[in-house]
Design an enzyme around this catalytic site. Structure first.
Site, short mmCIF file in Angstrom:
data_model
loop_
_atom_site.label_atom_id
_atom_site.label_comp_id
_atom_site.label_asym_id
_atom_site.label_seq_id
_atom_site.Cartn_x
_atom_site.Cartn_y
_atom_site.Cartn_z
N ARG A 183 0.88 -1.18 0.00
CA ARG A 183 0.00 0.00 0.00
C ARG A 183 0.91 1.22 0.00
NH1 ARG A 183 -5.34 1.40 3.51
NH2 ARG A 183 -6.15 0.01 1.91
N ARG A 187 -14.04 -8.25 1.56
CA ARG A 187 -12.61 -8.05 1.35
C ARG A 187 -11.87 -9.36 1.66
NH1 ARG A 187 -10.27 -3.03 1.52
NH2 ARG A 187 -8.43 -4.22 0.85
N HIS A 212 -7.46 1.07 -6.28
CA HIS A 212 -7.62 0.17 -5.13
C HIS A 212 -8.32 -1.10 -5.62
CE1 HIS A 212 -7.82 -1.22 -1.15
NE2 HIS A 212 -8.69 -0.39 -0.61
N ASP A 261 -17.19 7.75 -1.46
CA ASP A 261 -15.98 7.50 -0.67
C ASP A 261 -15.64 8.81 0.04
OD1 ASP A 261 -13.61 6.43 0.36
OD2 ASP A 261 -12.50 6.58 -1.54
N GLN A 273 -10.24 -3.73 -3.32
CA GLN A 273 -11.55 -3.28 -2.87
C GLN A 273 -12.62 -3.54 -3.93
OE1 GLN A 273 -12.45 -1.67 0.25
NE2 GLN A 273 -14.46 -2.24 -0.57
N CYS A 275 -16.41 2.01 0.43
CA CYS A 275 -15.30 1.11 0.79
C CYS A 275 -14.93 1.20 2.26
CB CYS A 275 -14.09 1.41 -0.09
SG CYS A 275 -13.38 3.05 0.17
N1 CP Z 1 -11.31 0.05 2.44
C1 CP Z 1 -10.05 -0.09 2.89
O1 CP Z 1 -9.12 -0.37 2.11
O2 CP Z 1 -9.90 0.10 4.21
P1 CP Z 1 -8.52 0.22 5.02
O3 CP Z 1 -7.91 1.54 4.63
O4 CP Z 1 -8.95 0.18 6.45
O5 CP Z 1 -7.63 -0.91 4.65
N1 NVA Z 2 -9.89 6.96 -1.29
C1 NVA Z 2 -9.50 6.44 0.00
C2 NVA Z 2 -9.73 4.96 0.05
C3 NVA Z 2 -9.42 4.36 1.40
C4 NVA Z 2 -9.65 2.87 1.45
C5 NVA Z 2 -8.05 6.76 0.26
O1 NVA Z 2 -7.21 6.60 -0.64
O2 NVA Z 2 -7.73 7.19 1.37
#
Ligand code: CP
Ligand code: NVA
Length: 306
Positions: free
Chosen positions: A108, A293, A135, A226, A138, A265
């Site tokens: 990540r 997930r 992502h 989101d 997700q 998400c």
């Molecule tokens: N939706 C999602 O990826 O959540 P986290 O940031 O908690 O992993």
């Molecule tokens: N758009 C958000 C998604 C988190 C799962 C971010 O990147 O923070």
């Protein structure tokens, strides 16, 4: 583990737009099999997944850890600041070293270029667990969730309301592969990158863009939003002001199809991108989405490693 001979055949899970629909379907089917108790339970016995986090996470971290353990494998969680990449070791070198110890690497991070660099130097599968661009893990859970509630997503209408962020782009990627209609309502200043729209349009998807949330959700089978401030975004009044008309509330849900579902998400910010009434309401499937997930990623892991 990291053997040069495998390098050409590595099954990375990097982005939905560059994967084949048949492979994506196979991952979802595998995940559903595990969820419904039909899958081989310990198919990743002896395998180790390294998980590198350069941004916070709750769902991704826990669902990957639990998923690997349920499949008989192990995880190692690596926080960026505790690693030598935090002191300047390159991603490329990190990829080569980790490939000698583990069977897959999850990352990540912020820049999609880092994901690319990791994948091009790793000799084990790399899984994209979020970048500023996308992502995909997700979205696999989201497709699974939609189909569990409403049947095949093909030909259905999904409406995105809010920031044109990494999740919005990934919905666009999914529309290209799963053949559904996507209607985007984003402020002009926060619309999704033109290059992504051009690619999707060239692929022939049914896409509409508007700045009117009510127009976007008309007749939609699913409304998605989101956070207004993604990880790495600078919070500020200007974003809030631009996005204020895009809060998903009961009036917006009322314009969608009468059996439309609401997806997010998570993490959610009640009273910002979505009201409590919608998030907790009967159309919301966000907790199933979070659960999926785990199941969808087990499918991804077995596809990459099985
Ligand atoms: N939706 C999602 O990826 O959540 P986290 O940031 O908690 O992993
Ligand atoms: N758009 C958000 C998604 C988190 C799962 C971010 O990147 O923070």
């Amino acid at each position: 583990m990291g053997q040069i001979a495998r390098m050409t055949n590595i099954k990375h899970f990097l982005d939905i737009d560059i994967l084949e629909t048949a492979d994506l379907r196979q991952m979802i089917d595998l995940g559903l099999g595990f969820k419904n108790g039909n899958g081989e339970v310990l198919s990743l016995a002896g395998k180790t997944l390294a998980m590198i986090f350069e941004k916070p996470s709750t769902r991704t971290r826990v669902s990957f850890e639990v998923g690997m353990k349920q499949l008989g494998g192990k995880t190692i969680v690596l926080n960026h600041d505790d690693m030598q990449i935090g002191r300047g070791e390159t991603i490329a070198d990190t990829a080569r070293v980790l490939s000698r110890y583990v069977d897959a690497i999850m990352l990540r991070t912020n820049l999609p270029e880092k994901m690319e660099e990791l994948a091009s130097h790793a000799s084990v599968p790399v899984i994209n667990a979020l970048t500023d661009r996308s992502h995909p893990c997700q979205l696999m859970a989201d497709i699974m969730t939609f189909e569990e509630h409403r049947g095949s997503i093909e030909g259905r209408k999904i409406a995105w309301v809010g920031d044109g962020n990494n999740m919005a782009v990934t919905w666009l990627h999914a529309a290209m592969k799963f053949n559904f209609e996507l209607s985007l309502a984003c402020p002009a200043e926060l619309s999704i990158p033109r290059i992504e729209v051009q690619k999707a349009t060239a692929a022939g998807i049914k896409l509409t863009e508007t700045q009117d949330p009510l127009e976007a959700v008309a007749g939609a089978d699913c409304v998605v939003t989101d956070t207004w401030v993604s990880m790495g975004d600078k919070p500020g009044g200007w974003r809030q002001n631009l996005l204020e008309p895009y809060r998903v509330n009961e009036m917006i849900m009322g314009q969608a199809s009468s059996d439309a579902i609401f997806m997010h998400c998570l993490p959610a910010h009640r009273g910002e991108e979505v009201t409590s009434e919608v998030l907790e309401g009967i159309q919301s499937v966000v907790w199933d989405e979070a659960e999926n997930r785990l199941h969808a990623q087990k499918g991804i892991l077995v596809w990459c490693l099985g």
